[in-house]
Design a protein around this motif. Structure first.
Motif, PDB file in Angstrom:
ATOM      1  N   ARG A  26       0.835  -1.203   0.000  1.00  0.00           N
ATOM      2  CA  ARG A  26       0.000   0.000   0.000  1.00  0.00           C
ATOM      3  C   ARG A  26       0.864   1.245   0.000  1.00  0.00           C
ATOM      4  O   ARG A  26       1.989   1.238   0.469  1.00  0.00           O
ATOM      5  N   LEU A  27       0.291   2.338  -0.490  1.00  0.00           N
ATOM      6  CA  LEU A  27       1.002   3.601  -0.512  1.00  0.00           C
ATOM      7  C   LEU A  27       0.868   4.307   0.835  1.00  0.00           C
ATOM      8  O   LEU A  27      -0.098   4.083   1.554  1.00  0.00           O
ATOM      9  N   PRO A  28       1.829   5.169   1.192  1.00  0.00           N
ATOM     10  CA  PRO A  28       1.738   5.868   2.469  1.00  0.00           C
ATOM     11  C   PRO A  28       0.443   6.652   2.617  1.00  0.00           C
ATOM     12  O   PRO A  28      -0.048   7.253   1.676  1.00  0.00           O
ATOM     13  N   VAL A  29      -0.097   6.609   3.827  1.00  0.00           N
ATOM     14  CA  VAL A  29      -1.349   7.275   4.147  1.00  0.00           C
ATOM     15  C   VAL A  29      -1.223   8.786   3.941  1.00  0.00           C
ATOM     16  O   VAL A  29      -0.157   9.359   4.083  1.00  0.00           O
ATOM     17  N   SER A  30      -2.291   9.399   3.605  1.00  0.00           N
ATOM     18  CA  SER A  30      -2.327  10.840   3.404  1.00  0.00           C
ATOM     19  C   SER A  30      -2.220  11.577   4.738  1.00  0.00           C
ATOM     20  O   SER A  30      -2.833  11.178   5.722  1.00  0.00           O
ATOM     21  N   ARG A  82       1.153  20.393   3.306  1.00  0.00           N
ATOM     22  CA  ARG A  82       1.547  20.086   1.929  1.00  0.00           C
ATOM     23  C   ARG A  82       1.277  21.289   1.033  1.00  0.00           C
ATOM     24  O   ARG A  82       0.446  22.136   1.334  1.00  0.00           O
ATOM     25  N   THR A  83       1.963  21.334  -0.110  1.00  0.00           N
ATOM     26  CA  THR A  83       1.686  22.357  -1.116  1.00  0.00           C
ATOM     27  C   THR A  83       0.442  21.944  -1.897  1.00  0.00           C
ATOM     28  O   THR A  83       0.022  20.768  -1.862  1.00  0.00           O
ATOM     29  N   ALA A 113       8.820  10.929   0.574  1.00  0.00           N
ATOM     30  CA  ALA A 113       9.629  12.147   0.522  1.00  0.00           C
ATOM     31  C   ALA A 113       8.819  13.362   0.980  1.00  0.00           C
ATOM     32  O   ALA A 113       9.341  14.231   1.695  1.00  0.00           O
ATOM     33  N   VAL A 114       7.557  13.415   0.601  1.00  0.00           N
ATOM     34  CA  VAL A 114       6.692  14.509   1.060  1.00  0.00           C
ATOM     35  C   VAL A 114       6.529  14.433   2.571  1.00  0.00           C
ATOM     36  O   VAL A 114       6.690  15.426   3.279  1.00  0.00           O
ATOM     37  N   TRP A 115       6.242  13.239   3.090  1.00  0.00           N
ATOM     38  CA  TRP A 115       6.101  13.066   4.543  1.00  0.00           C
ATOM     39  C   TRP A 115       7.341  13.575   5.275  1.00  0.00           C
ATOM     40  O   TRP A 115       7.240  14.191   6.339  1.00  0.00           O
ATOM     41  N   ALA A 116       8.519  13.337   4.706  1.00  0.00           N
ATOM     42  CA  ALA A 116       9.767  13.751   5.354  1.00  0.00           C
ATOM     43  C   ALA A 116       9.884  15.273   5.467  1.00  0.00           C
ATOM     44  O   ALA A 116      10.529  15.779   6.388  1.00  0.00           O
ATOM     45  N   ARG A 117       9.285  16.006   4.551  1.00  0.00           N
ATOM     46  CA  ARG A 117       9.339  17.472   4.573  1.00  0.00           C
ATOM     47  C   ARG A 117       8.311  18.098   5.514  1.00  0.00           C
ATOM     48  O   ARG A 117       8.448  19.256   5.913  1.00  0.00           O
ATOM     49  N   LEU A 118       7.287  17.378   5.870  1.00  0.00           N
ATOM     50  CA  LEU A 118       6.166  17.968   6.603  1.00  0.00           C
ATOM     51  C   LEU A 118       6.474  18.442   8.019  1.00  0.00           C
ATOM     52  O   LEU A 118       5.966  19.502   8.416  1.00  0.00           O
ATOM     53  N   PRO A 119       7.254  17.732   8.830  1.00  0.00           N
ATOM     54  CA  PRO A 119       7.466  18.218  10.204  1.00  0.00           C
ATOM     55  C   PRO A 119       8.059  19.634  10.274  1.00  0.00           C
ATOM     56  O   PRO A 119       7.602  20.459  11.074  1.00  0.00           O
ATOM     57  N   ILE A 122       1.531  24.078  13.555  1.00  0.00           N
ATOM     58  CA  ILE A 122       0.617  22.935  13.628  1.00  0.00           C
ATOM     59  C   ILE A 122       1.432  21.675  13.904  1.00  0.00           C
ATOM     60  O   ILE A 122       2.664  21.701  13.887  1.00  0.00           O
ATOM     61  N   GLU A 123       0.751  20.590  14.141  1.00  0.00           N
ATOM     62  CA  GLU A 123       1.417  19.307  14.342  1.00  0.00           C
ATOM     63  C   GLU A 123       0.969  18.352  13.249  1.00  0.00           C
ATOM     64  O   GLU A 123      -0.223  18.211  12.996  1.00  0.00           O
ATOM     65  N   VAL A 124       1.934  17.726  12.602  1.00  0.00           N
ATOM     66  CA  VAL A 124       1.648  16.696  11.608  1.00  0.00           C
ATOM     67  C   VAL A 124       2.119  15.390  12.217  1.00  0.00           C
ATOM     68  O   VAL A 124       3.297  15.242  12.545  1.00  0.00           O
TER      69      VAL A 124
END
Length: 79
Positions: free
Chosen positions: A7-11, A31-32, A49-55, A63-65
């Motif tokens: 499965r792909l990483p959760v949104s 996210r952008t 890679a997107v998840w890695a940029r979010l914190p 906010i908290e991700v």
């Protein structure tokens, strides 16, 4: 990054869909607009890679991700 079922990483979507005018990042998930739009069709590596940029973005937005249980490989949403 994917779980053993492929499965792909959760949104990271939390249902607060408003882009911050100063950063261009969503005030709910950091996210952008492009990342949000591409999410459903993206491969696991791109999503991870997107998840890695979010914190870091989330800290700037105040906010908290929270990564999903089991990490970004746990899939419950394609938002």
């Amino acid at each position: 990054m994917s779980d053993r079922r492929g499965r792909l990483p959760v949104s990271p979507c939390v249902g607060v869909c408003a882009l911050d005018p100063g950063t261009g990042w969503c005030r709910g998930c950091a996210r952008t607009g492009d990342e949000i739009g591409r999410w459903a069709g993206a491969d696991p590596a791109w999503r991870a890679a997107v998840w890695a940029r979010l914190p870091a973005r989330a800290r700037r937005l105040g906010i908290e991700v929270v990564p999903p249980p089991g990490g970004a490989g746990d899939n419950r949403s394609d938002a």
